[in-house]
Design an enzyme around this catalytic site. Structure first.
Site, PDB file in Angstrom:
ATOM      1  N   ASP A  14       0.629  -0.923  -0.135  1.00  8.54           N
ATOM      2  CA  ASP A  14      -0.072   0.381   0.200  1.00  8.54           C
ATOM      3  C   ASP A  14       0.748   1.580  -0.242  1.00  8.54           C
ATOM      4  O   ASP A  14       1.862   1.455   0.955  1.00  8.54           O
ATOM      5  CB  ASP A  14      -1.327  -0.314   1.363  1.00  8.54           C
TER       6      ASP A  14
ATOM      7  N   TYR B  76       0.831   5.448  -0.468  1.00  4.51           N
ATOM      8  CA  TYR B  76       0.647   7.140   0.095  1.00  4.51           C
ATOM      9  C   TYR B  76       1.287   8.362  -0.508  1.00  4.51           C
ATOM     10  O   TYR B  76       1.341   9.195  -0.471  1.00  4.51           O
ATOM     11  CB  TYR B  76       1.966   6.566   0.851  1.00  4.51           C
TER      12      TYR B  76
ATOM     13  N   HIS C 205      -3.868  13.843   0.784  1.00  9.16           N
ATOM     14  CA  HIS C 205      -4.055  12.674   2.026  1.00  9.16           C
ATOM     15  C   HIS C 205      -2.554  12.845   2.728  1.00  9.16           C
ATOM     16  O   HIS C 205      -2.556  13.408   4.285  1.00  9.16           O
ATOM     17  CB  HIS C 205      -4.223  11.793   1.526  1.00  9.16           C
TER      18      HIS C 205
ATOM     19  N   ARG D  51       0.729  14.463  13.640  1.00  7.08           N
ATOM     20  CA  ARG D  51       2.021  14.959  13.374  1.00  7.08           C
ATOM     21  C   ARG D  51       2.043  16.900  13.188  1.00  7.08           C
ATOM     22  O   ARG D  51       2.627  17.245  12.845  1.00  7.08           O
ATOM     23  CB  ARG D  51       3.493  14.471  13.208  1.00  7.08           C
TER      24      ARG D  51
ATOM     25  N   GLU E 158     -10.285   3.719   3.943  1.00  8.77           N
ATOM     26  CA  GLU E 158      -9.730   4.764   2.735  1.00  8.77           C
ATOM     27  C   GLU E 158      -9.625   4.248   1.577  1.00  8.77           C
ATOM     28  O   GLU E 158      -9.594   3.536   0.683  1.00  8.77           O
ATOM     29  CB  GLU E 158      -7.907   4.413   3.256  1.00  8.77           C
TER      30      GLU E 158
ATOM     31  N   GLU F 122      -9.346   3.790  -2.113  1.00 11.16           N
ATOM     32  CA  GLU F 122      -7.660   3.719  -2.720  1.00 11.16           C
ATOM     33  C   GLU F 122      -7.695   3.538  -4.543  1.00 11.16           C
ATOM     34  O   GLU F 122      -9.046   2.677  -4.569  1.00 11.16           O
ATOM     35  CB  GLU F 122      -7.066   3.141  -1.789  1.00 11.16           C
TER      36      GLU F 122
ATOM     37  N   ASP G 203      -9.525   0.119   2.567  1.00  6.49           N
ATOM     38  CA  ASP G 203      -7.927   0.347   3.545  1.00  6.49           C
ATOM     39  C   ASP G 203      -9.028   0.349   3.923  1.00  6.49           C
ATOM     40  O   ASP G 203      -8.689   1.920   4.659  1.00  6.49           O
ATOM     41  CB  ASP G 203      -7.125   0.584   2.668  1.00  6.49           C
TER      42      ASP G 203
ATOM     43  N   ARG H 199      -7.572   4.045  13.247  1.00  6.54           N
ATOM     44  CA  ARG H 199      -6.780   5.103  13.579  1.00  6.54           C
ATOM     45  C   ARG H 199      -6.702   5.357  15.230  1.00  6.54           C
ATOM     46  O   ARG H 199      -5.454   5.479  14.945  1.00  6.54           O
ATOM     47  CB  ARG H 199      -7.825   6.999  12.972  1.00  6.54           C
TER      48      ARG H 199
ATOM     49  N   GLN I 125      -3.834   2.464  15.031  1.00  4.94           N
ATOM     50  CA  GLN I 125      -2.603   3.307  14.485  1.00  4.94           C
ATOM     51  C   GLN I 125      -2.073   4.695  15.101  1.00  4.94           C
ATOM     52  O   GLN I 125      -0.242   4.621  14.937  1.00  4.94           O
ATOM     53  CB  GLN I 125      -3.342   3.732  12.823  1.00  4.94           C
TER      54      GLN I 125
ATOM     55  N   TYR J  28       2.565   3.831  15.043  1.00  5.90           N
ATOM     56  CA  TYR J  28       3.309   3.025  14.137  1.00  5.90           C
ATOM     57  C   TYR J  28       3.960   3.951  14.051  1.00  5.90           C
ATOM     58  O   TYR J  28       5.158   3.566  13.301  1.00  5.90           O
ATOM     59  CB  TYR J  28       2.067   3.891  12.821  1.00  5.90           C
TER      60      TYR J  28
ATOM     61  N   LYS K 101      -4.405  -1.910  10.566  1.00  2.00           N
ATOM     62  CA  LYS K 101      -4.374  -2.545   9.305  1.00  2.00           C
ATOM     63  C   LYS K 101      -4.803  -3.586   8.536  1.00  2.00           C
ATOM     64  O   LYS K 101      -5.691  -3.711   7.374  1.00  2.00           O
ATOM     65  CB  LYS K 101      -3.203  -1.274   8.060  1.00  2.00           C
TER      66      LYS K 101
ATOM     67  N   THR L  82      -8.864  -5.466   4.507  1.00  2.78           N
ATOM     68  CA  THR L  82      -8.637  -4.527   2.990  1.00  2.78           C
ATOM     69  C   THR L  82      -9.981  -4.825   1.857  1.00  2.78           C
ATOM     70  O   THR L  82      -9.760  -6.011   1.877  1.00  2.78           O
ATOM     71  CB  THR L  82      -7.457  -4.752   2.334  1.00  2.78           C
TER      72      THR L  82
ATOM     73  N   THR M  63      -5.340   6.565   0.295  1.00  6.64           N
ATOM     74  CA  THR M  63      -5.601   7.523  -0.328  1.00  6.64           C
ATOM     75  C   THR M  63      -5.716   8.291  -1.189  1.00  6.64           C
ATOM     76  O   THR M  63      -4.810   8.841  -1.009  1.00  6.64           O
ATOM     77  CB  THR M  63      -6.265   7.767   1.192  1.00  6.64           C
TER      78      THR M  63
ATOM     79  N   GLU N  12     -10.277  12.793   7.888  1.00  2.80           N
ATOM     80  CA  GLU N  12      -9.972  13.914   6.795  1.00  2.80           C
ATOM     81  C   GLU N  12     -11.167  14.397   6.608  1.00  2.80           C
ATOM     82  O   GLU N  12     -11.260  15.757   6.971  1.00  2.80           O
ATOM     83  CB  GLU N  12      -9.377  13.545   5.798  1.00  2.80           C
TER      84      GLU N  12
END
Ligand code: CA
Length: 401
Positions: free
Chosen positions: A116, A118, A123, A132, A189, A191, A223, A227, A230, A234, A243, A247, A334, A348
């Protein structure tokens, strides 16, 4: 264009002819091509015409067909186009047209490895801000390589499979210690997935311009993402249990050949990429997704603006000599556009849960038990034709003890 009666707004017109695996009653699963509200049961048609490779369609997965490579893919497409368009094909095909409402669609191929990416700058920037908030949204490597991770191939499931709410360990920022329980921030997500047919040799990278020799087509991907799991797990090695529980992919694989008139040039990349990621004709498919949450349209993410092209993703995932296998699936990450109603995940859309989304008059942030999410997708060709990718759907069921 075709002798088959088609609904006006069908995703599966005579230019599309995606392949999938269906089950009719208690008969063995086998391969069909979707057209309108029907599918063509390919095995008996191919057999009656003594088509070279007709046994490829009497299979419970597309893998044997995928493994045959590009020459077979092209010949099969020509054959399918003739079946759908040529009035002389009618007598041979008509007895083998099956209403799609009468079949159950299966996972279209046995997934070998799953990667997968990114690849959406919007996104990645949004998630950077949410995960962050005190640092730059994009990490320094992001515009130099398509960031990705290896996912769990064994939990890629067919559209329509219920999704059991995952349990796991999480630690909200306000808590001192982690706790265990059902995810409270279950998300989607949106995708696009790319399906590898032709394998590559161990030690030999796949070049950017060999993409179409290896990749047969695309599917829609959801996906599912927890959260809260995650966010806690992560760092520093990336996504794991947040994750890997499930899927979902759509049942119909749309070929790159069908999509070739829907390709748009990749936007210029700045800073320039390293030579192994550079190509003269990098493109993205011009696909728009529609996300329905309990039936209500909540987002329409556009694929065309994705930063990294799929050819770059394949070149990067193999640049160290890692080989690809028939049935490999790599997904785009995503898809989010710049507008609020183009965001491809609920974290989001609801901006981390702080800005609820109105769904059928309820204020919602993350998924509740019983919720159903359906993602559909449409490609638009340069002359304005629409080719549908069908849909991928799934419903959340309560966490198990
Ligand atoms: Ca993802």
């Amino acid at each position: 264009m075709t002798w088959i009666d088609l609904p006006a707004d069908t995703p599966f017109g005579p230019d599309n002819l995606p392949l999938g695996v269906f089950r009719l009653g208690d008969e063995e699963p086998r391969i069909g091509a979707a057209i309108g509200d029907h599918l063509i049961d390919l095995a008996p048609v191919a057999s009656a015409q003594m088509l070279d490779g007709s046994q490829l369609f009497n299979q419970p997965t597309l893998n044997a067909f995928l493994a045959r490579g590009r020459a077979t893919w092209k010949a099969t497409r020509e054959w399918l186009l003739d079946l759908a368009r040529n009035p002389n094909s009618r007598d041979a095909v008509e007895p083998h047209l099956i209403p799609r409402s009468e079949v159950t669609m299966q996972l279209p191929f046995e997934v070998a490895d799953y990667v997968d990416f990114y690849a959406s700058e919007v996104h990645a920037s949004n998630l950077g801000r949410l995960f962050r908030p005190d640092s730059e949204p994009l990490l320094p490597n992001w515009k130099h390589l398509p960031v990705g991770y290896h996912g769990r191939a064994g939990t890629v499931v067919a559209s329509g499979t219920d999704i059991v709410r995952p349990r796991g360990q999480r630690k909200p920022p306000t808590a001192d210690v982690p706790s265990y329980g059902p995810s409270e921030r279950l998300d989607i997500e949106v995708e696009l997935g790319f399906v590898v047919g032709t394998p590559s040799a161990l030690g030999t990278p796949v070049r950017v311009d060999s993409f179409e020799d290896h990749v047969y087509g695309v599917v829609l991907v959801n996906d599912w993402s927890a959260r809260d799991l995650q966010a806690w797990e992560y760092v520093p090695l990336g996504p794991f249990l947040g994750k890997s529980f499930a899927t979902s992919i759509s049942p119909w694989v749309v070929s790159l050949e069908a999509l070739k008139d829907a390709a748009v040039p990749l936007a210029p990349q700045d800073p320039p990429v390293l030579p192994y990621l550079a190509g003269a004709e990098l493109t993205n498919p011009d696909i728009t997704f529609e996300v329905r949450w309990n039936g209500q349209l909540v987002s329409t993410p556009p694929y065309r603006g994705m930063y990294w092209s799929p050819a770059q993703m394949l070149a990067h995932l193999s640049v160290n000599g890692a080989s690809v296998r028939t049935g490999d699936l790599f997904a785009s990450g995503t898809v989010s556009g710049p507008e609020k109603d183009q965001r491809g995940s609920f974290i989001e859309l609801s901006w981390g849960g702080r800005e609820p989304v109105t769904v059928n008059d309820e204020q919602r942030t993350f998924l509740q038990d019983g919720d159903e999410v359906t993602i559909s997708g449409w490609a638009t060709t340069s002359d304005g034709r629409k080719l549908g990718l069908g849909e991928v759907t799934g419903r959340i069921t309560p966490a198990l003890g």
